[in-house]
Design a protein around this motif. Structure first.
Motif, short mmCIF file in Angstrom:
data_model
loop_
_atom_site.label_atom_id
_atom_site.label_comp_id
_atom_site.label_asym_id
_atom_site.label_seq_id
_atom_site.Cartn_x
_atom_site.Cartn_y
_atom_site.Cartn_z
N LEU A 39 -36.53 11.09 -4.26
CA LEU A 39 -35.08 11.28 -4.28
C LEU A 39 -34.70 12.40 -5.24
O LEU A 39 -33.85 13.24 -4.93
CB LEU A 39 -34.39 9.97 -4.67
CG LEU A 39 -34.42 8.84 -3.65
CD1 LEU A 39 -33.76 7.59 -4.22
CD2 LEU A 39 -33.74 9.25 -2.35
N TYR A 40 -35.33 12.40 -6.41
CA TYR A 40 -35.03 13.43 -7.40
C TYR A 40 -35.49 14.82 -6.92
O TYR A 40 -34.75 15.80 -7.03
CB TYR A 40 -35.71 13.09 -8.72
CG TYR A 40 -35.53 14.16 -9.78
CD1 TYR A 40 -34.32 14.29 -10.46
CD2 TYR A 40 -36.56 15.04 -10.08
CE1 TYR A 40 -34.14 15.27 -11.42
CE2 TYR A 40 -36.39 16.03 -11.04
CZ TYR A 40 -35.18 16.14 -11.70
OH TYR A 40 -35.01 17.12 -12.65
N LEU A 41 -36.70 14.89 -6.36
CA LEU A 41 -37.24 16.17 -5.90
C LEU A 41 -36.41 16.74 -4.75
O LEU A 41 -36.08 17.94 -4.74
CB LEU A 41 -38.69 16.00 -5.47
CG LEU A 41 -39.71 15.70 -6.58
CD1 LEU A 41 -41.07 15.38 -5.98
CD2 LEU A 41 -39.83 16.90 -7.53
N TYR A 42 -36.05 15.88 -3.80
CA TYR A 42 -35.30 16.36 -2.63
C TYR A 42 -33.89 16.81 -3.02
O TYR A 42 -33.42 17.86 -2.56
CB TYR A 42 -35.23 15.26 -1.57
CG TYR A 42 -36.53 15.01 -0.86
CD1 TYR A 42 -37.46 16.03 -0.67
CD2 TYR A 42 -36.85 13.75 -0.36
CE1 TYR A 42 -38.66 15.81 -0.02
CE2 TYR A 42 -38.05 13.51 0.29
CZ TYR A 42 -38.95 14.54 0.47
OH TYR A 42 -40.14 14.32 1.12
N LYS A 48 -30.85 23.56 -5.56
CA LYS A 48 -31.31 24.93 -5.82
C LYS A 48 -31.16 25.83 -4.60
O LYS A 48 -31.01 27.05 -4.73
CB LYS A 48 -32.76 24.91 -6.29
CG LYS A 48 -32.94 24.37 -7.70
CD LYS A 48 -34.35 24.62 -8.22
CE LYS A 48 -34.46 24.22 -9.68
NZ LYS A 48 -35.78 24.58 -10.27
N LEU A 49 -31.22 25.24 -3.42
CA LEU A 49 -31.07 26.04 -2.20
C LEU A 49 -29.67 26.63 -2.06
O LEU A 49 -29.47 27.55 -1.25
CB LEU A 49 -31.40 25.19 -0.97
CG LEU A 49 -32.88 24.97 -0.66
CD1 LEU A 49 -33.04 23.98 0.47
CD2 LEU A 49 -33.56 26.29 -0.31
N GLU A 63 -33.69 23.15 4.30
CA GLU A 63 -32.62 22.15 4.22
C GLU A 63 -32.78 21.09 5.30
O GLU A 63 -32.59 19.89 5.05
CB GLU A 63 -31.26 22.82 4.35
CG GLU A 63 -30.67 23.29 3.05
CD GLU A 63 -29.24 23.76 3.21
OE1 GLU A 63 -28.53 23.84 2.19
OE2 GLU A 63 -28.82 24.05 4.35
N ALA A 64 -33.13 21.52 6.50
CA ALA A 64 -33.26 20.58 7.62
C ALA A 64 -34.36 19.56 7.34
O ALA A 64 -34.17 18.34 7.51
CB ALA A 64 -33.53 21.34 8.91
N VAL A 65 -35.53 20.05 6.92
CA VAL A 65 -36.65 19.15 6.65
C VAL A 65 -36.35 18.25 5.45
O VAL A 65 -36.60 17.04 5.48
CB VAL A 65 -37.94 19.95 6.39
CG1 VAL A 65 -39.07 19.03 5.98
CG2 VAL A 65 -38.34 20.72 7.65
N LEU A 70 -35.10 13.07 3.09
CA LEU A 70 -34.26 12.39 2.11
C LEU A 70 -33.57 11.19 2.73
O LEU A 70 -33.49 10.11 2.11
CB LEU A 70 -33.22 13.37 1.55
CG LEU A 70 -32.18 12.79 0.59
CD1 LEU A 70 -32.86 12.22 -0.65
CD2 LEU A 70 -31.16 13.85 0.20
N SER A 71 -33.07 11.34 3.94
CA SER A 71 -32.39 10.22 4.62
C SER A 71 -33.35 9.06 4.88
O SER A 71 -32.96 7.89 4.78
CB SER A 71 -31.78 10.70 5.94
OG SER A 71 -32.78 11.11 6.86
N ILE A 72 -34.60 9.39 5.19
CA ILE A 72 -35.60 8.34 5.43
C ILE A 72 -35.89 7.58 4.14
O ILE A 72 -35.95 6.34 4.14
CB ILE A 72 -36.90 8.96 5.99
CG1 ILE A 72 -36.66 9.55 7.38
CG2 ILE A 72 -38.01 7.91 6.04
CD1 ILE A 72 -37.87 10.26 7.95
N VAL A 73 -36.04 8.31 3.05
CA VAL A 73 -36.35 7.67 1.77
C VAL A 73 -35.16 6.84 1.28
O VAL A 73 -35.33 5.74 0.74
CB VAL A 73 -36.73 8.72 0.71
CG1 VAL A 73 -36.97 8.06 -0.65
CG2 VAL A 73 -37.98 9.48 1.15
#
Length: 232
Positions: A39-42, A48-49, A63-65, A70-73
């Motif tokens: 969660l923190y990394l994503y 940053k993007l 962003e898409a990936v 992120l939504s799965i986690v």
């Protein structure tokens, strides 16, 4: 799948994976808190993007990936998370002096129990967790350990006083939840997913510094890359 089942064979009765246990991949140990880490990394990657123009194909693809994973986690909620989150929020509110607000989480928090970091609208508590090292894995430097004297004990007490707030770690996902996450993401073990997320986060800084969205200094010759196109 086989590596995950190998780990499931040795889980505790509560069916939680044991942190730092072998994963079946050389040099890769079981992660202690993969959900919070991802969660923190994503969210940090997405934050940053924002420095990359929206029209950039690099930003669009990453962003898409990242948003998809992120939504799965986020959907994987460990047992007891709601109660833990309520207690954690109250602890931060009651002891603001113990949670420094920092722009960049360096893992080193001066005199505080942890760092309170905001990323893409979410708040994270980043702690500097000491890693236990087996003395048998360390090379002896020839010095004799005489133990902790009074001065050492006094320094330890001061450190404990400065970090008097006891922070409970986030509840962990069960082994079944980890397996479900791995199947939905489809990129190997959850530890491998964490490694990819760490690499992607580092790459963002490199791509922003290089300004990959700008035109090349020397325009490519006409038809230079035409052989990559589908002709049939």
């Amino acid at each position: 799948m086989r590596r995950t089942l190998f780990r499931l064979a040795a889980v505790k009765p509560a069916r939680y994976l044991e942190a730092n246990a072998p994963t079946g991949i050389t040099g890769l140990l079981t992660h202690g808190s993969p959900r919070a880490t991802l969660l923190y990394l994503y969210t940090t990657t997405l934050d940053k993007l924002k420095a990359v123009p929206e029209h950039s194909l690099y930003r669009q693809s990453v962003e898409a990936v990242t948003k998809h994973r992120l939504s799965i986690v986020e959907q994987a909620v460990p047992p007891g998370y709601a109660e833990w989150a309520k207690t954690a929020q109250k602890l931060v509110a009651d002891h603001p002096e113990q949670f420094n607000v920092t722009e960049e989480a360096s893992g080193s928090v001066d005199g505080a129990a942890a760092a309170r970091v905001e990323r893409d609208g979410q708040v994270f508590i980043v702690r500097d967790v000491a890693v236990e090292i087996d003395p048998r894995d360390q090379e002896w430097d020839g010095e004799v350990d005489l133990g902790s004297g009074p001065e050492g004990l006094a320094q330890q007490k001061d450190l404990l006083d400065a970090r008097q707030v006891k922070w409970e770690p986030e509840p962990q996902l069960t082994a079944d939840q980890i397996l479900e996450l791995e199947n939905k993401i489809g990129a190997g073990l959850i530890e491998e997913v964490v490694q990819v997320a760490e690499g992607e986060l580092k790459l963002v800084d490199t791509m922003v510094k290089a300004k990959v969205w700008e035109d090349l200094e020397e325009a490519p010759a006409e038809g230079q890359w035409s052989y990559f196109e589908r002709t049939s």
